[in-house]
Design an enzyme around this catalytic site. Structure first.
Site, PDB file in Angstrom:
ATOM      1  N   THR A 268      24.405  22.986   2.839  1.00  9.03           N
ATOM      2  CA  THR A 268      23.010  22.838   3.281  1.00  9.03           C
ATOM      3  C   THR A 268      22.329  21.795   2.414  1.00  9.03           C
ATOM      4  O   THR A 268      22.493  21.779   1.191  1.00  9.03           O
ATOM      5  CB  THR A 268      22.262  24.181   3.186  1.00  9.03           C
ATOM      6  OG1 THR A 268      22.915  25.143   4.003  1.00  9.03           O
ATOM      7  CG2 THR A 268      20.817  24.029   3.653  1.00  9.03           C
TER       8      THR A 268
ATOM      9  N   LEU B 150      20.530  26.762  -2.411  1.00  4.24           N
ATOM     10  CA  LEU B 150      21.018  26.119  -1.196  1.00  4.24           C
ATOM     11  C   LEU B 150      22.539  26.195  -1.197  1.00  4.24           C
ATOM     12  O   LEU B 150      23.173  25.965  -2.235  1.00  4.24           O
ATOM     13  CB  LEU B 150      20.578  24.653  -1.124  1.00  4.24           C
ATOM     14  CG  LEU B 150      19.103  24.354  -0.830  1.00  4.24           C
ATOM     15  CD1 LEU B 150      18.860  22.853  -0.834  1.00  4.24           C
ATOM     16  CD2 LEU B 150      18.653  24.957   0.492  1.00  4.24           C
ATOM     17  N   ASP B 151      23.111  26.522  -0.040  1.00  6.63           N
ATOM     18  CA  ASP B 151      24.566  26.528   0.076  1.00  6.63           C
ATOM     19  C   ASP B 151      25.111  25.119  -0.161  1.00  6.63           C
ATOM     20  O   ASP B 151      24.393  24.123  -0.015  1.00  6.63           O
ATOM     21  CB  ASP B 151      24.988  26.986   1.483  1.00  6.63           C
ATOM     22  CG  ASP B 151      24.575  28.425   1.774  1.00  6.63           C
ATOM     23  OD1 ASP B 151      24.453  29.198   0.812  1.00  6.63           O
ATOM     24  OD2 ASP B 151      24.373  28.750   2.956  1.00  6.63           O
ATOM     25  N   ARG B 152      26.394  25.060  -0.461  1.00 10.89           N
ATOM     26  CA  ARG B 152      27.058  23.772  -0.681  1.00 10.89           C
ATOM     27  C   ARG B 152      26.810  22.804   0.482  1.00 10.89           C
ATOM     28  O   ARG B 152      26.550  21.629   0.274  1.00 10.89           O
ATOM     29  CB  ARG B 152      28.563  23.993  -0.848  1.00 10.89           C
ATOM     30  CG  ARG B 152      29.392  22.721  -0.916  1.00 10.89           C
ATOM     31  CD  ARG B 152      30.881  23.029  -0.924  1.00 10.89           C
ATOM     32  NE  ARG B 152      31.684  21.823  -0.876  1.00 10.89           N
ATOM     33  CZ  ARG B 152      32.051  21.197   0.235  1.00 10.89           C
ATOM     34  NH1 ARG B 152      31.652  21.656   1.416  1.00 10.89           N
ATOM     35  NH2 ARG B 152      32.783  20.100   0.194  1.00 10.89           N
TER      36      ARG B 152
END
Length: 305
Positions: free
Chosen positions: A144, A140-142
């Protein structure tokens, strides 16, 4: 030969054989897709047992036999950080599942040695006496939020990773997008690739890209925005963000693919549910993560506009 009695935990994985097999290696390969490399390593480490006895990989097995794999104790070199609070939504002997909050980096990096999810999980493992490395299964992106899977042993990590590779994991997201989406539901089947060779971050829809399939359903329409439920059939980098931008409905707050928002400080994207097969039993389970505060507040603002 000495017999051992095992209790299942993160260090011990046991299976009951469902039919006769020529040898143990063929069973593990067919039923659990465990690699020859992993099997050879476990035999070398004397970590495979049949009915409580140490065995080699060519031993014949019968229906009803109990195979046990011992996972070696490990030490993660990541520093523990008790200040990182974890929102645990599910846990068993193989998996730790978190509802990742936004603005939190997952892995340690040169610029983030502390304060990451990894630091928090190491601290949790130490407190719980779990002597294992932290194995993140999905990404997961930072910015998200949502479902983040962590394997407690190499077996669990391998089993769930194979499900992702085979696209059998059901991944559902909630997102708020610009504009009123007219179709109640639709499928976006468009290939995605890097914008150019020099740029490794931004992705675009490109004819020579990898196939990407996104399904969406409108949950609620607002004056100038829509709340969507999105299901990924494939898992390309930034897939949801790229596809929704392409159809004219970029994600609110997405500064990379759209623009910043005065109402939310990140892209309004949340991994809210996931369906996977449990590594040992192959039982299908549903994992869910509640919407974070900032997305709930954004929905209220949109309702009041």
């Amino acid at each position: 030969m000495m017999d051992y009695n095992f209790t299942d935990d993160e260090n011990t994985v046991s299976f009951k054989v469902n039919e006769d097999y020529e040898n143990l290696e063929k069973y593990l390969k067919k039923e659990y897709e465990i690699s020859s490399r992993m099997i050879k390593r476990m035999v070398r480490e004397k970590s495979i047992y049949l009915n409580g006895k140490k065995v080699k990989r060519n031993v014949e097995i019968k229906k009803g036999d109990i195979i046990t794999l011992l996972m070696q104790e490990e030490q993660d070199e990541t520093l523990p950080d008790p200040d990182v609070k974890l929102d645990i939504v599910y846990e068993d002997n193989d998996l730790l599942v978190l509802n990742k909050q936004p603005f939190r980096v997952v892995h340690t990096t040169r610029n983030h040695q502390m304060g990451t999810i990894a630091n928090g999980v190491v601290d949790y493992f130490i407190r719980e006496g779990i002597k294992k490395r932290v194995r993140f299964i999905n990404r997961l992106d930072r910015d998200t939020s949502g479902i983040l899977l962590i394997g407690k042993n190499s077996f669990a990590h391998q089993q769930i990773s194979k499900q992702f590779e085979a696209d059998t994991v059901v991944k559902n997201y909630m997102t708020l997008v610009k504009g009123v989406v007219l179709k109640d539901s639709d499928t976006i089947d468009l290939p995605i690739e890097r914008e150019d060779e020099e740029n490794s971050i931004i992705r675009i829809v490109r004819a020579d890209g990898k196939r990407a399939i996104t399904h969406y359903q409108v949950i609620k329409r607002f004056k100038n925005a829509s709340l969507l439920k999105v299901r990924l059939e494939t898992g390309r980098t930034h897939q949801i963000r790229v596809h929704l931008k392409y159809i004219g409905h970029p994600i609110i707050g997405d500064s990379l693919y759209y623009k910043e928002s005065p109402f939310i400080k990140r892209q309004a994207l949340h991994s809210y549910s996931m369906e996977i097969d449990r590594p040992r039993t192959k039982e299908r389970i549903l994992l869910e993560a509640e919407l974070p505060k900032d997305m709930k507040e954004l929905i209220k603002k949109l309702e009041n506009n």
